[in-house]
Design a protein around this motif. Sequence first.
Motif: not given
Length: 515
Positions: A1-27
């Motif tokens: 994987m290119a270093a840039d792609d890895q850097a993008r993955l490393d910057r992500r916030l992973l979220m498990l929303p209680a409901t899909p709607k919560d997820g969309a709003t928070a995102r």
Amino acid sequence: MAADDQARLDRRLLMLPATPKDGATARDVLWRAGIETELCDSVRGVGEEMRRGAAAVLLPEEAIDLSSRLLSLVIGQQPPWSDLPVLVLTRPGADSADARLAVSALGNVTLLERPVRVATLVSTVRTALRARERQYQIRRQLAELRDADQRKDEFLATLGHELRNPLSPLITSLELLKMSGPADPGIARAVGVMQRQVSHLVRLVDDLLEVSRITRGLIEVQREPVNLGEVLAAAVETSRPVIEASEHRLTVSLPDEPMIVLGDGVRLTQVFANLLNNASKYTDPGGSIELELAHTEHTAFVSVRDNGIGIDREHLSSVFEMFTQVSRSDRRTQGGLGIGLTLVRSLVALHGGSVTAFSEGSGRGSTFEVRLPLAVVEATRPHAANGHKGFTGRRMLVVDDNQDATETLQTLLESLGATVAAACNGREALAQFERFAPEVVLLDIGMPGMDGCEVARRIRALPAGRRTPLIAVTGWGQQEDIRRCFEAGFDHHLVKPLDVDRLWEIIVGASPTTH
Ligand code: ADP
């Protein structure tokens, strides 16, 4: 994987929303604040994404109730530089038992009570991302250090080889000079001086090559039964000229029966000759040196004690590091490069043992103690798989940051007759060790904060902990992890899930009184 792609993955916030709607709003909210959020649909999905790279994780408390074991497993597998921030959205009234469990199992947790204000969410996530960025900096620095370390090892190897090349013709020429018949006494003396100095150079270069081979993992030790008593006698013979030259009084105390270890006689002799040479080198003429071999059921302890210049507390742990010399101005350090003890530690670790330095301080002598596992004599070993006889009366301390793991192991050992105390982090483990005085300690390695190796080192530094069997119970089975455990002072390394028969063999099995 290119270093840039890895850097993008490393910057992500992973979220498990209680409901899909919560997820969309928070995102959306977080996206407006410049934070990229990856929504996951299950705890397993979070675990998989975490392995690909993440800056922080945001979970509802309910997800942890259901899957704390899976999450703590993934969190527990982080590399040492990593302490992934986990943000947990709690039910109103954050002080629930579940939330507390989440904190203890997941390490770096921030609790956010629902409902959360947008500004609070954004600023908490930002703080977590900043903390993660600092961890990435440490990762970069570690990688640079590793590169530098590797270049140093390669340089040492090249240096050793390059120095050795001109040495052989020098030695041969000196031999020729000596053989060329009776010479002028002045020249004969000069040839003698050159021969002595060249052989000193050869020894230094050999040490250098040896240590560079060890650090690059190129040395294998034989594993055949050797009698430690004979090894020590050979080491004494090797060091005798140095000891006699300084008129040191040497006392040797060995048990009558043979002490068998599986190892390489030549390498082990090198270890103890090195320690004896040091004892002599760092003790004033006329001082005393004691060599003692003691043992418990499974472990041999060889101590080399002197009443010489001693080592102050701040240098005690670093004397084993490569090129460490406590005082470079001391005339006594001129005979070496500061790698003898590095060799000693590495060779002992290759035998599944460890070495520790003790000293009351400057001017008060030093003791080096080597611990080596004794060979189990097959004929006396029971077939544990046919049923062992339990751990009746044994006092055991179990240490693991995963509460479930600790509790199940505690219950299991208690059902087999042991008296068990438990601890879920390093600090508690040390307190329990002093309070409960266990006969055996089972220690997890990957714990947040003080890891198992550090706990082992600190236990070994306690007077009561010098000889207590320490068993690493870990998910890490790589050669490098095992070596790290032995270097930290562990006697044994077992991988999870724990094989109780094997544990029994280690703790009780070889004791002649129990079978
Ligand atoms: P060297 O002896 O070549 O300097 P070592 O790796 O054998 O290197 O030892 C490292 C340092 O540890 C020594 O320079 C010395 O300062 C200290 N040391 C080792 N053994 C002793 C001892 N028995 N007493 C006091 N100091 C010691």
